[in-house]
Enzyme design. Structure first.
Site, PDB file in Angstrom:
ATOM      1  CG  HIS A 190      -5.874   1.675   5.303  1.00 46.50           C
ATOM      2  ND1 HIS A 190      -5.436   2.602   6.217  1.00 46.50           N
ATOM      3  CD2 HIS A 190      -4.831   0.837   5.081  1.00 46.50           C
ATOM      4  CE1 HIS A 190      -4.174   2.336   6.527  1.00 46.50           C
ATOM      5  NE2 HIS A 190      -3.784   1.268   5.855  1.00 46.50           N
ATOM      6  CG  ASN A 247      -1.743   1.214   1.390  1.00 45.04           C
ATOM      7  OD1 ASN A 247      -1.774   2.052   0.485  1.00 45.04           O
ATOM      8  ND2 ASN A 247      -2.431   1.352   2.515  1.00 45.04           N
ATOM      9  CD1 TRP A 248       3.473   1.245  -3.108  1.00 47.82           C
ATOM     10  CD2 TRP A 248       3.426   2.631  -4.867  1.00 47.82           C
ATOM     11  NE1 TRP A 248       4.226   0.678  -4.101  1.00 47.82           N
ATOM     12  CE2 TRP A 248       4.218   1.506  -5.192  1.00 47.82           C
ATOM     13  CE3 TRP A 248       3.263   3.629  -5.831  1.00 47.82           C
ATOM     14  CZ2 TRP A 248       4.831   1.356  -6.445  1.00 47.82           C
ATOM     15  CZ3 TRP A 248       3.862   3.482  -7.069  1.00 47.82           C
ATOM     16  CH2 TRP A 248       4.640   2.364  -7.365  1.00 47.82           C
ATOM     17  CE  LYS A 249      -0.193   3.131   4.870  1.00 49.07           C
ATOM     18  NZ  LYS A 249      -0.138   3.213   6.323  1.00 49.07           N
ATOM     19  CB  SER A 280       5.498  -1.845  11.927  1.00 54.05           C
ATOM     20  OG  SER A 280       5.096  -0.525  12.221  1.00 54.05           O
ATOM     21  CD  GLU A 308      -3.240  -2.632   7.179  1.00 50.41           C
ATOM     22  OE1 GLU A 308      -2.148  -2.848   6.680  1.00 50.41           O
ATOM     23  OE2 GLU A 308      -3.900  -1.608   6.952  1.00 50.41           O
ATOM     24  N   GLY A 332       3.056  -1.012   4.172  1.00 51.10           N
ATOM     25  CA  GLY A 332       3.075   0.405   3.829  1.00 51.10           C
ATOM     26  C   GLY A 332       4.492   0.880   3.541  1.00 51.10           C
ATOM     27  N   GLY A 333       5.094   1.557   4.505  1.00 55.51           N
ATOM     28  CA  GLY A 333       6.392   2.212   4.322  1.00 55.51           C
ATOM     29  C   GLY A 333       7.474   1.344   3.688  1.00 55.51           C
ATOM     30  N   GLY A 339       2.647   2.216  10.808  1.00 57.42           N
ATOM     31  CA  GLY A 339       3.581   3.329  10.679  1.00 57.42           C
ATOM     32  C   GLY A 339       4.299   3.689  11.962  1.00 57.42           C
ATOM     33  CD  GLU A 354      -3.069   5.309   6.819  1.00 59.33           C
ATOM     34  OE1 GLU A 354      -3.030   5.335   5.575  1.00 59.33           O
ATOM     35  OE2 GLU A 354      -2.156   4.782   7.509  1.00 59.33           O
TER      36      GLU A 354
HETATM   37  P1  13P Z   1       3.163   0.394   7.596  1.00 61.95           P
HETATM   38  O1  13P Z   1       3.699  -0.883   6.975  1.00 61.95           O
HETATM   39  O2  13P Z   1       3.856   1.620   7.121  1.00 61.95           O
HETATM   40  O3  13P Z   1       3.071   0.269   9.079  1.00 61.95           O
HETATM   41  O4  13P Z   1       1.638   0.552   7.057  1.00 61.95           O
HETATM   42  C1  13P Z   1       0.773  -0.523   7.146  1.00 61.95           C
HETATM   43  C2  13P Z   1      -0.450  -0.203   6.388  1.00 61.95           C
HETATM   44  O5  13P Z   1      -1.224   0.650   6.779  1.00 61.95           O
HETATM   45  C3  13P Z   1      -0.688  -0.926   5.131  1.00 61.95           C
HETATM   46  O6  13P Z   1      -1.984  -0.719   4.653  1.00 61.95           O
END
Ligand code: 13P
Length: 254
Positions: free
Chosen positions: A98, A13-15, A215, A170, A236-237, A176, A100
């Site tokens: 998600h 997930n590149w966000k 994470s 999640e 994500g990251g 994050g 967010e």
């Molecule tokens: P991180 O891997 O940056 O913690 O993000 C997880 C996430 O929200 C994937 O959708």
């Protein structure tokens, strides 16, 4: 004990990250990646990059999807993208729920339910995200919290459709933050989600895929993905850097 599923799903997930050049460069590298046979790799990009995915990934083994859609077919919904918009550019997956989207953009279960139904009716696979805030984990009330999230999102969805959905656990406190859930907690929570789905849809247990996200990094992927009940990861990251993502996709089987 659930029988070992056929394969793993590695989802990125590149966000809201990467500029056009960076996205193009990363997609090109991703398109040439090797991946374990039968595993599935999916990248969720900012939707403005979907045409780029179509150009770069179409002849690769990598699938791609959108991070968000609106459920209506068309109309006066300024700023939104329809399911047809994303599928016209080859997206076969979409994230739904998600944390967010739930927390920053106020998306509620009723809306998520409509998105799920819309995606299913267009043959786009939804990845339904659920996860508890820290308070629910600390108070040991997370099971009731997760059950409510699942139950509300799945209203009116039949078993056949429930099998088509990919589920992603999640925990909000792990997103994050660098704080990963402990493997023991990942196992018991994924097992709880699997059993809950089985309670809602009898016999579904062995057919659903449940991912972990929060994470996930190249240093902990092997431990996480080899945890019982973990059918893959949503990253994500650590998916924004090619070397790190490549190591995650090429996890070691233990
Ligand atoms: P991180 O891997 O940056 O913690 O993000 C997880 C996430 O929200 C994937 O959708």
């Amino acid at each position: 004990m659930v029988k070992k599923l056929r394969n793993k799903i590695l989802a990125a997930n590149w966000k809201m990250n990467l500029n056009r050049l960076e996205a193009f460069s990363l997609l090109q590298k991703i398109s040439n990646m090797t991946i374990r046979e039968n595993d599935k790799e999916i990248v969720f990009v900012p939707s403005v990059f979907l045409p780029m995915c179509e150009e770069v990934l179409t002849n690769s083994c990598v699938f791609y999807g959108a991070q968000n859609v609106y459920f209506e077919e068309k109309g006066a919904f300024t700023g939104e993208l329809s399911i047809t918009h994303i599928s016209d550019f080859g997206a076969r997956y979409a994230l739904v729920g998600h944390s967010e989207r739930r927390n920053i953009f106020g998306e509620n279960s009723e809306l998520l339910n409509k998105k799920l139904k819309g995606l299913l009716s267009h043959n786009i696979t939804p990845v339904l995200c659920i996860g508890e805030p820290l308070k629910e984990r600390e108070n040991k009330t997370y099971e009731a919290f997760l059950y409510k999230q699942l139950k509300e999102a799945m209203v009116g969805i039949c078993a056949e459709d429930a099998k088509k959905i990919i589920y992603a656990y999640e925990p909000i406190w792990a997103i994050g933050t660098g704080k990963t859930a402990r493997p023991g907690d990942i196992k018991t929570t994924l097992e709880f989600i699997r059993n809950t789905l089985n309670y809602m849809y009898e016999g579904i247990k062995e057919e659903v895929y449940i991912l972990y996200g929060g994470s996930v990094k190249k240093d902990n992927i092997d431990e996480i993905i080899n945890t019982n009940h973990c059918d893959g990861v949503l990253v994500g990251g650590a998916a924004l850097d090619f070397d790190s993502w490549n190591r995650i996709v090429n996890y070691e089987v233990k």
